[in-house]
Motif scaffolding. Structure first.
Motif, PDB file in Angstrom:
ATOM      1  N   SER A 138       0.834  -1.210   0.000  1.00 38.71           N
ATOM      2  CA  SER A 138       0.000   0.000   0.000  1.00 38.71           C
ATOM      3  C   SER A 138       0.861   1.249   0.000  1.00 38.71           C
ATOM      4  O   SER A 138       0.558   2.230  -0.685  1.00 38.71           O
ATOM      5  CB  SER A 138      -0.927   0.014   1.214  1.00 38.71           C
ATOM      6  N   ASP A 171      -5.820  -0.652  -4.865  1.00 41.98           N
ATOM      7  CA  ASP A 171      -5.219  -1.257  -3.668  1.00 41.98           C
ATOM      8  C   ASP A 171      -6.177  -2.286  -3.069  1.00 41.98           C
ATOM      9  O   ASP A 171      -7.121  -1.941  -2.376  1.00 41.98           O
ATOM     10  CB  ASP A 171      -4.888  -0.172  -2.639  1.00 41.98           C
ATOM     11  N   GLU A 172      -5.927  -3.535  -3.363  1.00 46.12           N
ATOM     12  CA  GLU A 172      -6.777  -4.631  -2.885  1.00 46.12           C
ATOM     13  C   GLU A 172      -8.270  -4.312  -3.026  1.00 46.12           C
ATOM     14  O   GLU A 172      -9.001  -4.316  -2.048  1.00 46.12           O
ATOM     15  CB  GLU A 172      -6.457  -4.930  -1.410  1.00 46.12           C
TER      16      GLU A 172
HETATM   17 MG   LIG Z   1      -2.215  -2.835   2.032  1.00 44.12          MG
END
Ligand SMILES: [Mg+2]
Ligand SMILES: Nc1ncnc2c1ncn2[C@@H]1O[C@H](COP(=O)(O)OP(=O)(O)O)[C@@H](O)[C@H]1O
Lengths: 245, 260
Positions: free
Chosen positions: A43, A163-164
């Protein structure tokens, strides 16, 4: 699209440990997957790529153009990139439609009519026409992420960072979102995705970077990284994942 | 099954009819109780004097409203400054704001009214009672409003700021189009309640002879000795302001319920 990062370092204030520790990456890909264990700095790396966080040291180049982490020039850079968060990234006080329209009007200078047309077209295509006027809290997690993707691509950014985007979703919604991303990729959307969905990283992305301990351990064509990882660290990580497959 | 008309299950919303009937019943019982209490004193309520003093009462009522509205505006400004100051990177500013909130919230308004009016007001030569009173009240309420605003700010998810930056909004655009609208939504119910408090707290300005509603009633009752009537009326007039505010606060709460 060529992404180059050289010597990226980041330590959060008040923390002993460097999250990124001389991260190097040089990759030419239209769809890049970033994989790796939690806490490895994925991240943080993505936030630096997106201009949300300035590195303590090191440089980033997008298509040969060096990113200037000066607060005055960052808004324009961020505006040229779409960003999708894991969850709750939609503006909570705005409807799905307004989430798409507001940045188009305020940041990209479109008229409200033009922005509205673009929003309706995208939301319709993403199966959100019915719920376009609802607030994020009234939408399912899958609908929220689809709206977030609509907002990210509406200004036609050169690159989308995710991000995910499916980590907070049920399996059925996860497949929904991955299908959508795959369709968008075939339409020419370029993206970097941090994901734990190894099937998607392998088959929908042309390159894959394994990030662990604040560095890119290896990066190459997805098929190669999954079939024949060059590093023991990567092998161990992928092996653990396959344990329950 | 015949349902008991006086009972609702925990968490159940009674029908509007059932609710109003029960509410009416409670009001009647309370009124009857008051009536009996007064009656037991051998005292006959007589509101006949109201006609003669209605202009004075009206003036007092209006002054209370003017003080309250002015105080709301000033205390919002103070509250915003102090809330911002409490997050300042400059430590003396941060601690000054912190000290201010602690002292104001830790002492009774009555002490502040006397202290600031007689000691500070006199030494600074402020003799306009309306403005002196309004400023003292604003200083008091500002500390509470600062806490409300800070709480509202803290409750905004960090991802909202990230998202605002990620779409390319500048700092001031993010403030204007994301942070402030969400702050308003989160703080409006509490601020409405605080406004009701301002209206009630303004009654303490009667101590420095600002002839607002309470002082008006004190003066009238000391002339005609109709203590019961005057204070009943006083209560009713305050309720005429605070009950609608209460309803407004609930309305805001429902209107901005999206946050969770
Ligand atoms: Mg992360
Ligand atoms: N804002 C922050 N402040 C302090 N530490 C942080 C912050 N964000 C992340 N970290 C820490 O940095 C490390 C890497 O985090 P992150 O980049 O989120 O990794 P990943 O996305 O790979 O899980 C973690 O140990 C995390 O606790």
């Amino acid at each position: 699209m060529r992404i180059r990062a050289a010597g990226l370092a980041k330590r959060y204030p008040g923390s002993e440990r460097a999250v990124l520790d001389g991260l190097d990456l040089d990759v030419e890909a239209d769809a890049l997957a970033v994989i790796g264990p939690s806490g490895g700095g994925k991240s943080t790396f993505l936030r630096i790529l997106g201009g949300l966080l300035a590195p303590d040291a090191g440089t980033v180049e997008m298509d040969g153009e060096r990113v200037d982490y000066d607060e005055a020039s960052l808004p324009a850079y961020r505006a040229s990139i779409g960003y999708v968060f894991q969850q709750n990234g939609l503006f909570q006080h705005l409807s799905a439609r307004e989430n798409v329209v507001m940045p188009l009007v305020r940041v990209h200078g479109l008229s409200r009519e033009e922005a509205g047309r673009r929003a309706d077209e995208l939301l319709g295509r993403f199966g959100l026409a019915e719920v376009a006027d609802q607030l994020p809290a009234q939408l399912s997690g899958g609908q929220q992420q689809r709206a977030a993707i609509a907002r990210a691509i509406a200004p036609r950014p050169r690159l989308v960072l995710l991000d995910e985007p499916t980590s907070a979703l049920d399996p059925a919604y996860t497949v929904d979102i991955l299908d959508l991303l795959d369709a968008l990729r075939r339409d020419g959307m370029r993206f970097v995705i941090v994901t734990h969905e190894m099937g998607f990283a392998r088959r929908a992305c042309d390159a894959c970077a394994f990030l662990d301990g604040g560095r890119i351990v290896e990066c190459g064509p997805s098929e190669q990284v999954f079939e024949a990882p060059a590093h023991e660290q990567t092998r161990a990580f992928l092996g653990r994942l396959l344990e329950w497959r | 099954m015949a349902r008991n008309p006086f009972v609702a299950a925990a968490g159940e919303r009674p029908s509007p009819l059932k609710a109003s009937l029960n509410y009416l019943l409670v009001c009647l019982v309370v009124l009857a109780g008051l009536w009996a209490a007064v009656g037991s004193l051998d005292y006959v309520l007589d509101f006949g004097f109201v006609g003669q003093v209605s202009k004075r009462i009206g003036d007092g009522f209006l002054l209370t409203l003017r003080i309250s509205v002015a105080s709301l505006a000033i205390s919002l400004a103070i509250g915003a400054l102090v809330a911002a100051g409490k997050g300042s990177r400059i430590l003396p500013i941060r601690y000054l704001c912190d000290l201010y909130v602690r002292i104001i919230r830790g002492t009774p308004l009555i002490m502040q009214v006397y202290l600031f009016f007689y000691v500070i007001g006199t030494s600074l030569g402020i003799d306009d009672r309306f403005w002196a009173g309004t400023l003292i009240l604003s200083g008091f309420e500002g500390a509470y409003i600062a806490e409300i605003l800070r709480g509202g700010l803290a409750s905004i998810d960090a991802t909202q700021r990230d998202a605002a930056r990620a779409v390319g909004l500048t700092r001031s655009q993010a403030l204007r189009h994301v942070i402030v609208p969400q702050m308003v939504a989160r703080t409006l119910p509490a601020l409405t309640g605080q406004f009701a408090s301002i209206v009630k707290d303004s009654s303490l300005l009667s101590l420095i002879s600002v002839v607002e509603l309470t002082q008006t009633m004190r003066e009238i009752s000391s002339q005609n000795f109709r203590l019961f009537e005057c204070y009943f009326l006083l209560g009713a007039l305050y309720l005429a302001i605070t009950l609608p505010l209460d309803a407004l606060g609930r309305h805001f709460e429902r209107r901005f319920d999206y946050a969770h």
